[in-house]
Design a protein around this motif. Structure first.
Motif, mmCIF file in Angstrom:
data_model
loop_
_atom_site.group_PDB
_atom_site.id
_atom_site.type_symbol
_atom_site.label_atom_id
_atom_site.label_comp_id
_atom_site.label_asym_id
_atom_site.label_seq_id
_atom_site.Cartn_x
_atom_site.Cartn_y
_atom_site.Cartn_z
ATOM 1 N N ASN A 141 0.822 -1.209 0.000
ATOM 2 C CA ASN A 141 0.000 0.000 0.000
ATOM 3 C C ASN A 141 0.856 1.259 0.000
ATOM 4 N N GLN A 142 1.898 1.251 0.807
ATOM 5 C CA GLN A 142 2.774 2.424 0.867
ATOM 6 C C GLN A 142 3.467 2.666 -0.471
ATOM 7 N N ALA A 143 3.901 1.589 -1.115
ATOM 8 C CA ALA A 143 4.567 1.725 -2.412
ATOM 9 C C ALA A 143 3.604 2.238 -3.474
ATOM 10 N N LEU A 144 2.365 1.730 -3.459
ATOM 11 C CA LEU A 144 1.390 2.176 -4.444
ATOM 12 C C LEU A 144 1.008 3.633 -4.222
ATOM 13 N N LEU A 145 0.840 4.035 -2.957
ATOM 14 C CA LEU A 145 0.482 5.417 -2.656
ATOM 15 C C LEU A 145 1.576 6.381 -3.099
ATOM 16 N N ALA A 146 2.822 5.943 -3.014
ATOM 17 C CA ALA A 146 3.943 6.804 -3.393
ATOM 18 C C ALA A 146 4.228 6.784 -4.887
ATOM 19 N N SER A 147 3.623 5.831 -5.612
ATOM 20 C CA SER A 147 3.976 5.625 -7.022
ATOM 21 C C SER A 147 3.358 6.628 -7.973
ATOM 22 N N GLY A 148 2.250 7.254 -7.562
ATOM 23 C CA GLY A 148 1.534 8.144 -8.466
ATOM 24 C C GLY A 148 0.651 7.416 -9.455
ATOM 25 N N ALA A 149 0.485 6.111 -9.307
ATOM 26 C CA ALA A 149 -0.356 5.334 -10.226
ATOM 27 C C ALA A 149 -1.825 5.678 -10.012
ATOM 28 N N SER A 276 -15.591 17.685 -15.776
ATOM 29 C CA SER A 276 -15.621 16.225 -15.823
ATOM 30 C C SER A 276 -15.713 15.700 -14.402
ATOM 31 N N ASP A 277 -16.267 14.498 -14.260
ATOM 32 C CA ASP A 277 -16.274 13.847 -12.946
ATOM 33 C C ASP A 277 -15.215 12.754 -12.877
ATOM 34 N N ALA A 278 -14.329 12.690 -13.869
ATOM 35 C CA ALA A 278 -13.388 11.573 -13.952
ATOM 36 C C ALA A 278 -11.984 12.041 -14.320
ATOM 37 N N ILE A 279 -11.548 13.181 -13.763
ATOM 38 C CA ILE A 279 -10.221 13.704 -14.076
ATOM 39 C C ILE A 279 -9.171 12.975 -13.239
ATOM 40 N N GLU A 280 -8.182 12.427 -13.918
ATOM 41 C CA GLU A 280 -7.073 11.751 -13.260
ATOM 42 C C GLU A 280 -5.768 12.399 -13.707
ATOM 43 N N GLY A 281 -4.691 12.087 -13.014
ATOM 44 C CA GLY A 281 -3.382 12.612 -13.369
ATOM 45 C C GLY A 281 -2.671 13.164 -12.157
ATOM 46 N N GLU A 282 -1.432 13.591 -12.342
ATOM 47 C CA GLU A 282 -0.637 14.143 -11.254
ATOM 48 C C GLU A 282 -1.300 15.411 -10.732
ATOM 49 N N ALA A 283 -1.509 15.496 -9.419
ATOM 50 C CA ALA A 283 -2.282 16.580 -8.821
ATOM 51 C C ALA A 283 -1.747 17.956 -9.212
ATOM 52 N N ARG A 284 -0.437 18.134 -9.182
ATOM 53 C CA ARG A 284 0.121 19.456 -9.470
ATOM 54 C C ARG A 284 -0.086 19.834 -10.941
ATOM 55 N N VAL A 285 -0.091 18.849 -11.830
ATOM 56 C CA VAL A 285 -0.317 19.125 -13.252
ATOM 57 C C VAL A 285 -1.783 19.474 -13.499
ATOM 58 N N GLY A 314 -13.110 13.547 -9.723
ATOM 59 C CA GLY A 314 -12.148 12.526 -10.138
ATOM 60 C C GLY A 314 -11.163 12.282 -9.027
ATOM 61 N N GLU A 315 -10.075 11.618 -9.339
ATOM 62 C CA GLU A 315 -9.081 11.293 -8.311
ATOM 63 C C GLU A 315 -7.692 11.485 -8.879
ATOM 64 N N THR A 316 -7.052 12.576 -8.490
ATOM 65 C CA THR A 316 -5.678 12.815 -8.911
ATOM 66 C C THR A 316 -4.734 11.968 -8.064
ATOM 67 N N THR A 317 -3.467 12.009 -8.419
ATOM 68 C CA THR A 317 -2.461 11.256 -7.680
ATOM 69 C C THR A 317 -1.289 12.166 -7.338
ATOM 70 N N VAL A 318 -0.534 11.757 -6.330
ATOM 71 C CA VAL A 318 0.663 12.495 -5.910
ATOM 72 C C VAL A 318 1.831 11.527 -5.889
ATOM 73 N N THR A 319 2.845 11.822 -6.656
ATOM 74 C CA THR A 319 4.069 11.029 -6.619
ATOM 75 C C THR A 319 4.987 11.624 -5.557
ATOM 76 N N ASP A 384 6.603 27.379 -3.901
ATOM 77 C CA ASP A 384 7.293 26.470 -4.820
ATOM 78 C C ASP A 384 8.047 25.384 -4.062
ATOM 79 N N ASP A 385 8.716 25.785 -2.985
ATOM 80 C CA ASP A 385 9.477 24.818 -2.198
ATOM 81 C C ASP A 385 8.542 23.838 -1.490
ATOM 82 N N ALA A 386 7.424 24.348 -0.965
ATOM 83 C CA ALA A 386 6.454 23.465 -0.310
ATOM 84 C C ALA A 386 5.902 22.449 -1.294
ATOM 85 N N LEU A 387 5.646 22.863 -2.521
ATOM 86 C CA LEU A 387 5.155 21.938 -3.535
ATOM 87 C C LEU A 387 6.212 20.890 -3.860
ATOM 88 N N ARG A 388 7.444 21.314 -3.966
ATOM 89 C CA ARG A 388 8.530 20.372 -4.240
ATOM 90 C C ARG A 388 8.634 19.321 -3.143
#
Length: 424
Positions: A141-149, A276-285, A314-319, A384-388
């Motif tokens: 679970n930890q690996a998947l949460l960190a993967s951004g998948a 849309s109700d189904a937007i996915e992708g990296e949260a910051r993007v 939708g559900e974005t992801t965070v790498t 910017d630093d907080a986002l990084r």
């Protein structure tokens, strides 16, 4: 930040949550009474509220057990409510999983199992297959949460490492009939993806899961990879005879909640559009994309005419980059958004998880406008630093812009509401 605009956006959040109210959602989908017993099982952040509502609505005897996140319980008379850890599984979740299997054991063809399934159930139902341990499932679970998948990929992998996901709980209930009542928090509202489908199988094979891992370069624990390389994790097929006669109903979803938020805005004289109700992708993007649209509306008056609320779900992801920051996908989305609208007037936004909790913190999300990034800098935090560092929580906490409504009792994914223009 304008308090009136904050209150307006908070009202849209409340409208979205109300549209997913447990009792209202269940009322139209109650199954017929069986000849035999009625057993209720369930999992997810809103499972206890669903169970309590089902008890109020059901005219007849019943028993059962559901599991929810710590602090998300609700009083029930006949259904046992258990609590466990989310987003990383724990021993309490393993105990709850065993209790669910015990509840559906030794049922007959005249019995009915009602499965109340909502988001968060994947972590709340740890059940490692033979050869794996709870520690392996925690590491997975930890690996998947960190993967951004995306969530569909995570669930495809999870179900081939679990003794309960991918329809296995419904298979264990056979020959009893299983009616799954699902509150969807996944893009596209595929019920097999909600909580990794403990009672709803899908067609994603073990070889498909392997291909997803390879295609995305996902790094998983050695023990998990060794397990997936074998053939012992194959989940049952939807065509298996044990699922014959079962029913699946999506009773609440992000789309319905977004439409309710749009109606609430329109009732106050503000136009509303749903991207849309189904937007996915990296949260910051995704945050950058939403900011570009909002800036275009604010400065050019198109493609939408202000005042207008731009809604999406939708559900974005965070790498995660390992910097140890705090926050969740909604907060990270909004931090990126705040950076992109820095100094732009006439834009105010709320991004929040409808279950009331964003990631592992106590906030559902946050508010932002064109002055939020400046407020962070004034408090000594560089946006910017907080986002990084994936520290969106720290940045919004410094700007006093966190949104903390508390647990809502439901979960239909994320709500992003961007007001461009002035209130009437």
């Amino acid at each position: 930040m304008d308090p009136a605009k904050q209150a307006f956006l908070h009202g849209l959040f409340d409208a979205a949550v109300t549209a997913a109210d447990a009792e209202a959602a269940l009322r139209a989908h109650l199954p017929d009474r069986p000849k035999g017993r009625v057993v209720v099982v369930g999992a997810g952040k809103g499972a206890a509220q669903l169970a309590a509502a089902f008890e109020r609505l059901w005219d007849g005897p019943l028993t059962g057990v559901v599991v929810t996140r710590y602090g998300y319980g609700a009083p029930c008379k006949h259904i046992r409510v258990m609590e466990a850890s989310h987003p990383v599984p724990d021993a309490a979740g393993a105990k709850a999983t065993a209790a669910l299997f015990g509840a559906v054991a030794e049922l007959g063809p005249d019995d009915l199992v009602v499965a109340l399934i909502c988001g968060g159930g994947s972590a709340l139902l740890p059940a490692p297959l033979e050869g794996l341990t709870l520690e392996d499932e925690q590491a997975l679970n930890q690996a998947l949460l960190a993967s951004g998948a995306p969530i569909g990929v995570m669930n495809a992998i999870r179900k081939h490492c679990s003794a309960i996901k991918g329809g296995r709980l419904a298979a264990a209930a056979h020959p009893a009939r299983v009616v799954s009542l699902v509150v969807s928090d996944v893009p596209g509202d595929d019920p097999a993806q909600v909580a990794s489908g403990p009672t709803v199988p899908d067609h994603v094979s073990l070889s498909d899961a392997r291909a997803m891992i390879e295609a995305r370069g996902i790094v998983l624990p050695t023990q998990i990879m060794a397990h997936l390389a074998g053939d012992t994790g194959t989940a049952p097929s939807p065509t298996d005879a044990v699922f014959t006669g079962n029913e699946v109903h999506v009773i609440a979803s992000a789309r319905l909640s977004l439409e309710a938020a749009a109606r609430a805005a329109q009732a106050q004289g503000i136009g509303a559009v749903i991207l849309s109700d189904a937007i996915e992708g990296e949260a910051r993007v995704i945050g950058q994309m939403h900011a570009a649209i909002a800036r275009e509306v604010a400065t050019q008056g198109h493609p939408f005419t202000p005042p207008v609320v731009i809604l999406s779900g939708g559900e974005t992801t965070v790498t995660l980059n390992g910097a140890g920051g705090r926050g969740g996908r909604n907060s990270e989305f909004l931090l990126s958004f705040a950076n992109e609208i820095d100094g732009v007037a006439g834009i105010t936004a709320l991004a929040a998880d409808t279950d009331g909790i964003d990631g592992s913190e106590d906030n559902a999300g946050a508010f932002a406008d064109g002055q939020t990034a400046a407020a962070m800098r004034a408090a000594g935090v560089a946006p910017d630093d907080a986002l990084r560092r994936n520290d969106a929580w720290g940045a919004f906490d410094a700007a006093d812009s966190l949104f903390v409504p508390g647990p809502t009792g439901t979960n239909v994914n994320d709500l992003r509401a961007i007001l461009v223009g002035e209130l009437p």
